[in-house]
Design a protein around this motif. Structure first.
Motif, PDB file in Angstrom:
ATOM      1  N   HIS A  26       0.844  -1.188   0.000  1.00  0.00           N
ATOM      2  CA  HIS A  26       0.000   0.000   0.000  1.00  0.00           C
ATOM      3  C   HIS A  26       0.887   1.248   0.000  1.00  0.00           C
ATOM      4  N   GLU A  27       0.514   2.224  -0.812  1.00  0.00           N
ATOM      5  CA  GLU A  27       1.279   3.462  -0.880  1.00  0.00           C
ATOM      6  C   GLU A  27       0.971   4.327   0.330  1.00  0.00           C
ATOM      7  N   ILE A  28       2.015   4.887   0.919  1.00  0.00           N
ATOM      8  CA  ILE A  28       1.896   5.787   2.057  1.00  0.00           C
ATOM      9  C   ILE A  28       2.303   7.184   1.594  1.00  0.00           C
ATOM     10  N   ILE A  29       1.471   8.166   1.907  1.00  0.00           N
ATOM     11  CA  ILE A  29       1.690   9.515   1.394  1.00  0.00           C
ATOM     12  C   ILE A  29       2.914  10.163   2.025  1.00  0.00           C
ATOM     13  N   GLY A  30       3.463  11.161   1.322  1.00  0.00           N
ATOM     14  CA  GLY A  30       4.484  12.013   1.893  1.00  0.00           C
ATOM     15  C   GLY A  30       3.823  13.171   2.631  1.00  0.00           C
ATOM     16  N   ILE A  31       4.478  13.637   3.689  1.00  0.00           N
ATOM     17  CA  ILE A  31       3.949  14.759   4.468  1.00  0.00           C
ATOM     18  C   ILE A  31       5.091  15.715   4.783  1.00  0.00           C
ATOM     19  N   VAL A  73       1.134  14.764   0.198  1.00  0.00           N
ATOM     20  CA  VAL A  73       1.358  14.734  -1.248  1.00  0.00           C
ATOM     21  C   VAL A  73       1.642  13.326  -1.737  1.00  0.00           C
ATOM     22  N   VAL A  74       1.084  13.008  -2.894  1.00  0.00           N
ATOM     23  CA  VAL A  74       1.524  11.901  -3.738  1.00  0.00           C
ATOM     24  C   VAL A  74       1.555  12.451  -5.153  1.00  0.00           C
ATOM     25  N   THR A  75       2.722  12.537  -5.748  1.00  0.00           N
ATOM     26  CA  THR A  75       2.820  13.067  -7.106  1.00  0.00           C
ATOM     27  C   THR A  75       2.208  12.078  -8.097  1.00  0.00           C
ATOM     28  N   GLY A  76       1.900  12.567  -9.297  1.00  0.00           N
ATOM     29  CA  GLY A  76       1.362  11.688 -10.329  1.00  0.00           C
ATOM     30  C   GLY A  76      -0.038  11.226 -10.013  1.00  0.00           C
ATOM     31  N   ALA A  77      -0.274   9.924 -10.162  1.00  0.00           N
ATOM     32  CA  ALA A  77      -1.626   9.368 -10.039  1.00  0.00           C
ATOM     33  C   ALA A  77      -1.978   9.091  -8.587  1.00  0.00           C
ATOM     34  N   GLY A  78      -2.128  10.146  -7.811  1.00  0.00           N
ATOM     35  CA  GLY A  78      -2.476  10.012  -6.399  1.00  0.00           C
ATOM     36  C   GLY A  78      -3.919  10.350  -6.128  1.00  0.00           C
ATOM     37  N   ASN A  79      -4.803   9.987  -7.059  1.00  0.00           N
ATOM     38  CA  ASN A  79      -6.210  10.381  -6.954  1.00  0.00           C
ATOM     39  C   ASN A  79      -7.049   9.434  -6.108  1.00  0.00           C
ATOM     40  N   SER A  80      -6.453   8.393  -5.547  1.00  0.00           N
ATOM     41  CA  SER A  80      -7.198   7.426  -4.750  1.00  0.00           C
ATOM     42  C   SER A  80      -7.782   8.066  -3.497  1.00  0.00           C
ATOM     43  N   THR A  81      -9.034   7.720  -3.182  1.00  0.00           N
ATOM     44  CA  THR A  81      -9.641   8.206  -1.940  1.00  0.00           C
ATOM     45  C   THR A  81      -8.921   7.637  -0.722  1.00  0.00           C
ATOM     46  N   ASP A  82      -8.274   6.478  -0.864  1.00  0.00           N
ATOM     47  CA  ASP A  82      -7.479   5.931   0.237  1.00  0.00           C
ATOM     48  C   ASP A  82      -6.362   6.894   0.633  1.00  0.00           C
ATOM     49  N   LEU A  83      -5.726   7.504  -0.364  1.00  0.00           N
ATOM     50  CA  LEU A  83      -4.627   8.424  -0.095  1.00  0.00           C
ATOM     51  C   LEU A  83      -5.129   9.719   0.525  1.00  0.00           C
TER      52      LEU A  83
END
Length: 251
Positions: free
Chosen positions: A127-132, A171-181
């Motif tokens: 699972h991708e974890i966002i940057g903060i 932030v998630v660059t690029g395709a970070g449109n997931s509601t999970d993110l």
């Protein structure tokens, strides 16, 4: 520089990230050629237009974030043929660059003046974890929108879903449109979430969750990570010349 030296550079620069992510799926070569490399071109995507710019600039080696995608019908085949015809090698590096300390997310945060990175983008249990990142002093939402627009040299989409000033940025660059993110950003008490793509669902959920949302383009939210990588390459091999193969703002 040759490809053997470049490969050693990639392994030392990314460390265990090249082990964590699968070669050829997330990084690798197209048309690798054994020759001395002086002219290195770089950008976010591999496209026929990018290869034409490389040819015009006598580039021998292209570095991108993305490989040419199979689902862009016939585009990948055209790119592969163009690389062969023009004797150009290509290297792409996707998730390792997203997750690197100097990579796409952190580079964008630094570009907009973030004072401190408090959470590194990474993958955990697939699972991708966002940057903060945090600002030392809060800024207005409108000022952040201007900063991102200026950094990306393009108009961005922005939804002000809260009247709070901006101190903590997810932030998630690029395709970070997931509601999970977006949910991660909300749970981390971020004042805004920044990414490079949107969908109806991401816009609706950000509004419901009351978190500000800013969306630039996939290409230009990620270019700063590629630039950071190439700066490190130039420092390691000062004989090379690096050329930015700038893409159009088409998104």
């Amino acid at each position: 520089m040759n490809l053997t030296a470049f490969n050693d550079f990639i392994k030392s620069t990314f460390g265990n990230l090249v082990e964590q992510f699968k070669e050829n799926d997330e990084y690798g070569y197209n048309n690798p050629r054994s020759q001395d490399i002086i002219q290195v071109g770089f950008t976010t995507n591999l496209t026929p237009d990018v290869i034409r710019k490389a040819v015009d600039n006598k580039v021998q080696f292209i570095i991108t974030h993305h490989d040419a995608w199979d689902f862009l019908y016939e585009v990948r085949e055209q790119c592969m043929q163009d690389l062969i015809d023009n004797e150009i090698s290509h290297f792409y590096i996707h998730l390792p660059l997203d997750c690197a300390e100097f990579g796409t997310c952190n580079s964008l945060l630094h570009e907009i003046g973030i004072s401190k990175i408090t959470q590194q983008t990474h993958y955990e249990d697939n699972h991708e974890i966002i940057g903060i990142g945090d600002y030392n002093e809060p800024i207005a939402f409108e000022e952040l929108v201007d900063r991102i627009s200026n950094a990306l040299a393009e108009d961005v989409k922005a939804w002000k879903n809260s009247n709070t000033t901006i101190k903590k940025v997810g932030v998630v660059t690029g395709a970070g449109n997931s509601t999970d993110l977006i949910r991660q950003a909300k749970e981390a008490e971020c004042d805004v979430y920044i990414t490079g793509e949107k969908s109806l669902y991401s816009v609706q959920y950000a509004k419901f969750a009351g978190i500000n949302l800013i969306v630039g383009s996939h290409t230009f939210t990620e270019i700063f990570g590629v630039k950071s990588l190439v700066e490190r390459l130039k420092a390691a091999f000062n004989e090379i010349e690096t050329i930015y193969l700038e893409e159009e703002h088409v998104e």
